[in-house]
Design an enzyme around this catalytic site. Structure first.
Site, PDB file in Angstrom:
ATOM      1  N   ARG A  54     -13.265  15.574 -42.203  1.00  0.00           N
ATOM      2  CA  ARG A  54     -13.121  14.131 -42.030  1.00  0.00           C
ATOM      3  C   ARG A  54     -11.757  13.720 -42.571  1.00  0.00           C
ATOM      4  O   ARG A  54     -11.041  14.508 -43.172  1.00  0.00           O
ATOM      5  CB  ARG A  54     -14.253  13.332 -42.676  1.00  0.00           C
ATOM      6  CG  ARG A  54     -14.950  13.891 -43.865  1.00  0.00           C
ATOM      7  CD  ARG A  54     -14.142  13.935 -45.133  1.00  0.00           C
ATOM      8  NE  ARG A  54     -13.510  12.651 -45.419  1.00  0.00           N
ATOM      9  CZ  ARG A  54     -12.399  12.505 -46.090  1.00  0.00           C
ATOM     10  NH1 ARG A  54     -11.746  13.571 -46.544  1.00  0.00           N
ATOM     11  NH2 ARG A  54     -11.886  11.325 -46.321  1.00  0.00           N
ATOM     12  N   GLY A  55     -11.384  12.474 -42.284  1.00  0.00           N
ATOM     13  CA  GLY A  55     -10.034  12.016 -42.559  1.00  0.00           C
ATOM     14  C   GLY A  55      -9.231  12.081 -41.281  1.00  0.00           C
ATOM     15  O   GLY A  55      -9.189  13.118 -40.609  1.00  0.00           O
ATOM     16  N   ARG A  96     -15.476  11.399 -32.764  1.00  0.00           N
ATOM     17  CA  ARG A  96     -15.316  10.240 -33.655  1.00  0.00           C
ATOM     18  C   ARG A  96     -14.411   9.250 -32.940  1.00  0.00           C
ATOM     19  O   ARG A  96     -13.276   9.587 -32.605  1.00  0.00           O
ATOM     20  CB  ARG A  96     -14.665  10.629 -34.998  1.00  0.00           C
ATOM     21  CG  ARG A  96     -15.421  11.582 -35.901  1.00  0.00           C
ATOM     22  CD  ARG A  96     -16.675  11.012 -36.527  1.00  0.00           C
ATOM     23  NE  ARG A  96     -16.463   9.875 -37.397  1.00  0.00           N
ATOM     24  CZ  ARG A  96     -16.174   9.941 -38.699  1.00  0.00           C
ATOM     25  NH1 ARG A  96     -15.995  11.117 -39.280  1.00  0.00           N
ATOM     26  NH2 ARG A  96     -16.064   8.839 -39.417  1.00  0.00           N
ATOM     27  N   GLN A 205     -17.332   9.600 -50.479  1.00  0.00           N
ATOM     28  CA  GLN A 205     -16.076  10.353 -50.402  1.00  0.00           C
ATOM     29  C   GLN A 205     -15.222  10.148 -51.645  1.00  0.00           C
ATOM     30  O   GLN A 205     -14.487  11.048 -52.056  1.00  0.00           O
ATOM     31  CB  GLN A 205     -15.289   9.944 -49.160  1.00  0.00           C
ATOM     32  CG  GLN A 205     -15.939  10.315 -47.843  1.00  0.00           C
ATOM     33  CD  GLN A 205     -16.684   9.148 -47.234  1.00  0.00           C
ATOM     34  OE1 GLN A 205     -17.290   8.345 -47.943  1.00  0.00           O
ATOM     35  NE2 GLN A 205     -16.637   9.040 -45.913  1.00  0.00           N
ATOM     36  N   ASP A 246      -7.190   4.835 -40.678  1.00  0.00           N
ATOM     37  CA  ASP A 246      -7.640   5.599 -39.520  1.00  0.00           C
ATOM     38  C   ASP A 246      -6.993   5.111 -38.230  1.00  0.00           C
ATOM     39  O   ASP A 246      -6.896   5.873 -37.271  1.00  0.00           O
ATOM     40  CB  ASP A 246      -9.160   5.515 -39.402  1.00  0.00           C
ATOM     41  CG  ASP A 246      -9.846   6.416 -40.408  1.00  0.00           C
ATOM     42  OD1 ASP A 246     -10.273   7.506 -40.018  1.00  0.00           O
ATOM     43  OD2 ASP A 246      -9.936   6.033 -41.587  1.00  0.00           O
ATOM     44  N   ASN A 256      -9.745   1.037 -41.597  1.00  0.00           N
ATOM     45  CA  ASN A 256      -9.949   2.084 -42.602  1.00  0.00           C
ATOM     46  C   ASN A 256     -11.405   2.054 -43.039  1.00  0.00           C
ATOM     47  O   ASN A 256     -12.201   1.249 -42.540  1.00  0.00           O
ATOM     48  CB  ASN A 256      -8.998   1.873 -43.787  1.00  0.00           C
ATOM     49  CG  ASN A 256      -8.917   3.088 -44.697  1.00  0.00           C
ATOM     50  OD1 ASN A 256      -8.748   4.216 -44.230  1.00  0.00           O
ATOM     51  ND2 ASN A 256      -9.054   2.878 -45.995  1.00  0.00           N
ATOM     52  N   LYS A 257     -11.746   2.920 -43.953  1.00  0.00           N
ATOM     53  CA  LYS A 257     -13.128   3.046 -44.404  1.00  0.00           C
ATOM     54  C   LYS A 257     -13.699   1.691 -44.801  1.00  0.00           C
ATOM     55  O   LYS A 257     -13.026   0.873 -45.423  1.00  0.00           O
ATOM     56  CB  LYS A 257     -13.194   4.014 -45.585  1.00  0.00           C
ATOM     57  CG  LYS A 257     -14.595   4.321 -46.085  1.00  0.00           C
ATOM     58  CD  LYS A 257     -15.479   4.892 -44.986  1.00  0.00           C
ATOM     59  CE  LYS A 257     -14.907   6.146 -44.381  1.00  0.00           C
ATOM     60  NZ  LYS A 257     -15.661   6.620 -43.209  1.00  0.00           N
TER      61      LYS A 257
END
Length: 358
Positions: A54-55, A96, A205, A246, A256-257
């Site tokens: 991930r990332g 994703r 995370q 992202d 982003n998250k």
């Protein structure tokens, strides 16, 4: 700074060796470090979807290697292998939806493939492209670490206190990290007093990955629940919020998250600086604003269990994975092409016309 960072390199998430892709299973960290081998494109797509890797940058790198594996299998099968390979492109693209680096990397692979006429050259050329994407991200990390560290130095009085969110470190990239690359560089230069890390529910995370990375590097770090961020900004002398991204749209909006947006709002309220660190491959000039981003939502079941036991079993859960931070809440976007202060569409367009600094 480059030599200092290289000297302390400790963590990698992706390896390509002997014609196979190896991924560090990030679902098991920090308790177990287990490497998984992948030989097929479909396996890589599933690994991306299931968050083995991930990332945003790391997802793109893994997808590029996955396409190499797909091409090898299609060539061995014979027939119209190029048409068959489209199924691998599609499966990887669907793994994703929010991280634009995934689509950027696959587009680079597609463009390299389109230039190849001799089937005998295909595997070698596609492998070289994937390896190049991986190496380029590592170099971008080094450049961004230097640029972000210099921003902190520019504003430094006393050593700085930083808050970060999710994991934008070595585990999320092909190198040292985006946000954590800057934090690592600032630590090496003596510019940091402390780093606070949001736990980042529901996948933790921050707790499992970022705190582990930073503690292993000797960075003074504390973990906090996500809901404590505003309180810590008020009481702990935090001066910077530093995050990854992202996807960044043409006007400077940042996906982003989930939880990043509220950090930016609180940072502005408390008078601290908000820095986004991401390679230029994260910038999507085809989207005008964050309203155009397809934001992933995952199963609500991720929120309805604690230690394997169901909670609120009869209540539906909403589980958005990303949010969008408006550009007017962002002080700096740091890329390998340079730094943008107070981003807008004109500045983003000018940045994307530049060559890389590394």
């Amino acid at each position: 700074m480059r030599e200092q960072l290289l000297a302390v390199e400790r963590v990698q998430a992706i390896e390509w060796r002997d014609g196979a892709l190896y991924l560090l299973d990030q679902r098991l960290l920090p308790h177990r470090q287990t490497w998984l081998r992948f030989d097929h494109a479909a396996e890589v797509a599933d690994a991306i979807r299931d968050m083995v890797v991930r990332g945003a940058p790391a997802i793109g790198i893994a997808a590029a290697y996955g396409l190499v594996l797909g091409a090898r299998a299609r060539l061995q099968a014979g027939g119209d292998w190029r048409e068959a390979l489209e199924a691998d492109f599609a499966r990887l693209e669907q793994s994703r939806p929010t991280a634009v680096n995934l689509f950027w990397a696959l587009q680079r692979m597609r463009e390299r493939l389109a230039r190849l006429k001799d089937d005998g050259e295909v595997l070698g050329q596609l492998e070289a492209e994937a390896v190049g994407i991986h190496a380029s991200d590592r170099e971008a990390n080094l450049t961004m670490a230097q640029l972000g560290m210099e921003l902190i130095r520019k504003h430094q009085g006393n050593p700085q206190v930083v808050l970060t969110h999710c994991n934008a470190g070595a585990l999320a990239t092909g190198g040292f990290g985006t946000a954590l690359g800057v934090i690592r560089a600032a630590h090496l230069e003596g510019l940091l007093e402390h780093v606070y890390v949001d736990e980042t529910r529901p996948w933790l995370q921050g707790a499992r990955l970022t705190a582990w990375e930073l503690a292993g590097d000797g960075v003074p770090v504390s973990l906090n629940v996500d809901a404590a961020a505003a309180h810590l900004m008020k009481t702990k002398g935090i001066t910077w919020v530093i995050v990854g991204a992202d996807r960044i749209t043409a006007n400077g909006d940042v996906a982003n998250k989930i939880g990043t947006y509220q950090l930016a709002v609180n940072a502005m309220h408390h008078g601290m600086r908000f820095m986004v660190v991401a390679p230029s491959s994260t910038i999507d000039m085809s989207l005008e604003s964050g309203d155009d981003i397809l934001l992933e939502e995952r199963s609500g079941s991720e929120l309805l269990e604690v230690a394997g036991q169901p909670v609120a079993a009869d209540v539906p859960a909403v589980n958005p994975v990303f949010d969008v931070t408006p550009a007017d809440l962002v002080d700096y976007i740091v890329t390998e092409k340079g730094v943008i202060e107070r981003p807008d569409s004109t500045k983003l367009a000018q940045l994307m016309c530049r060559k890389r600094l590394h």
